[in-house]
Write a protein that holds these residues in place. Structure first.
Motif, PDB file in Angstrom:
ATOM      1  N   UNK A   1       0.316  -1.130   0.028  1.00 19.08           N
ATOM      2  CA  UNK A   1       0.381  -0.357   0.220  1.00 19.08           C
ATOM      3  C   UNK A   1       0.908   1.051  -0.301  1.00 19.08           C
ATOM      4  N   UNK A   2       0.100   2.344  -0.214  1.00 14.65           N
ATOM      5  CA  UNK A   2       1.360   3.722   0.156  1.00 14.65           C
ATOM      6  C   UNK A   2       0.840   4.371   1.256  1.00 14.65           C
ATOM      7  N   UNK A   3       0.364   3.183   1.936  1.00 13.13           N
ATOM      8  CA  UNK A   3       1.090   3.545   3.492  1.00 13.13           C
ATOM      9  C   UNK A   3       2.829   3.207   4.333  1.00 13.13           C
ATOM     10  N   UNK A   4       3.112   4.159   5.310  1.00 18.41           N
ATOM     11  CA  UNK A   4       4.545   3.374   5.523  1.00 18.41           C
ATOM     12  C   UNK A   4       4.209   3.905   6.745  1.00 18.41           C
ATOM     13  N   UNK A   5       5.802   3.287   7.516  1.00 16.25           N
ATOM     14  CA  UNK A   5       5.505   3.206   9.455  1.00 16.25           C
ATOM     15  C   UNK A   5       5.281   4.539   9.536  1.00 16.25           C
ATOM     16  N   UNK A   6       5.354   4.520  11.012  1.00 16.06           N
ATOM     17  CA  UNK A   6       5.552   6.080  11.054  1.00 16.06           C
ATOM     18  C   UNK A   6       6.439   6.659  11.737  1.00 16.06           C
ATOM     19  N   UNK A   7       6.479   8.102  11.316  1.00 11.64           N
ATOM     20  CA  UNK A   7       8.034   9.355  11.418  1.00 11.64           C
ATOM     21  C   UNK A   7       6.966  10.762  11.269  1.00 11.64           C
ATOM     22  N   UNK A   8       8.306  11.270  10.654  1.00 13.16           N
ATOM     23  CA  UNK A   8       7.888  12.538  11.124  1.00 13.16           C
ATOM     24  C   UNK A   8       7.146  13.300   9.222  1.00 13.16           C
ATOM     25  N   UNK A   9       5.739  13.578   9.071  1.00 18.36           N
ATOM     26  CA  UNK A   9       6.071  15.160   7.749  1.00 18.36           C
ATOM     27  C   UNK A   9       7.171  15.284   7.298  1.00 18.36           C
ATOM     28  N   UNK A  10       7.392  14.824   5.956  1.00 17.58           N
ATOM     29  CA  UNK A  10       8.571  15.689   4.937  1.00 17.58           C
ATOM     30  C   UNK A  10       8.055  17.207   5.207  1.00 17.58           C
ATOM     31  N   UNK A  11       6.918  17.476   5.189  1.00 15.61           N
ATOM     32  CA  UNK A  11       6.077  18.724   4.615  1.00 15.61           C
ATOM     33  C   UNK A  11       5.603  19.875   6.493  1.00 15.61           C
ATOM     34  N   UNK A  12       5.033  19.300   6.999  1.00 16.37           N
ATOM     35  CA  UNK A  12       5.003  20.160   8.371  1.00 16.37           C
ATOM     36  C   UNK A  12       5.418  19.316   9.411  1.00 16.37           C
ATOM     37  N   UNK A  13       6.401  18.196   9.281  1.00 21.98           N
ATOM     38  CA  UNK A  13       7.390  17.929  10.528  1.00 21.98           C
ATOM     39  C   UNK A  13       7.364  17.619  11.488  1.00 21.98           C
ATOM     40  N   UNK A  15       6.011  15.184  14.282  1.00 21.16           N
ATOM     41  CA  UNK A  15       6.110  13.692  14.634  1.00 21.16           C
ATOM     42  C   UNK A  15       4.973  12.683  15.006  1.00 21.16           C
ATOM     43  N   UNK A  16       5.610  11.280  14.084  1.00 24.98           N
ATOM     44  CA  UNK A  16       4.877  10.121  15.540  1.00 24.98           C
ATOM     45  C   UNK A  16       3.199   9.579  14.838  1.00 24.98           C
ATOM     46  N   UNK A  17       3.324  10.064  12.660  1.00 19.91           N
ATOM     47  CA  UNK A  17       2.477  10.545  12.009  1.00 19.91           C
ATOM     48  C   UNK A  17       2.797   8.950  10.912  1.00 19.91           C
ATOM     49  N   UNK A  18       0.930   8.792  10.261  1.00 16.18           N
ATOM     50  CA  UNK A  18       1.243   7.321   9.341  1.00 16.18           C
ATOM     51  C   UNK A  18       1.908   8.399   8.210  1.00 16.18           C
ATOM     52  N   UNK A  19       2.236   8.090   7.426  1.00 13.28           N
ATOM     53  CA  UNK A  19       3.062   8.567   5.953  1.00 13.28           C
ATOM     54  C   UNK A  19       2.416   8.003   5.107  1.00 13.28           C
ATOM     55  N   UNK A  20       2.171   9.078   4.587  1.00  9.26           N
ATOM     56  CA  UNK A  20       2.320   7.941   2.973  1.00  9.26           C
ATOM     57  C   UNK A  20       2.924   9.163   1.469  1.00  9.26           C
TER      58      UNK A  20
END
Length: 85
Positions: A1-13, A15-20
């Motif tokens: 799928x398009x979802x990946x491990x929790x980490x920080x968003x490269x746009x809003x920064x 932390x701990x969000x599910x990223x796509x």
């Protein structure tokens, strides 16, 4: 799928969000660039291959990903908003 491990968003920064994975040149436009054998004029790096187009992107949270696609059409995103900057 398009979802990946929790980490920080490269746009809003946040932390701990599910990223796509956001394709900086939207997938819907890939065939057009492959047919022309040329990337958007604003890109002076990379190569016009399906592999490069599919891997040129950023990991963003769902809120940012939705906001990006609501802000502009895929054609405008491909031509004018194809980098993280």
């Amino acid at each position: 799928g398009d979802e990946v491990d929790d980490g920080s968003c490269q746009l809003c920064e946040r932390d701990g969000v599910t990223r796509t994975f956001h394709h900086l040149i939207p997938k819907e436009t890939h065939n057009r660039y492959l047919k022309k054998k040329a990337l958007p004029e604003s890109i002076d790096f990379g190569e016009c291959t399906r592999l490069w187009l599919n891997s040129h992107g950023v990991l963003v949270c769902r809120q940012c990903h939705s906001a990006i696609h609501h802000a502009a059409s895929n054609e405008v995103l491909a031509e004018d908003f194809n980098t993280l900057e």
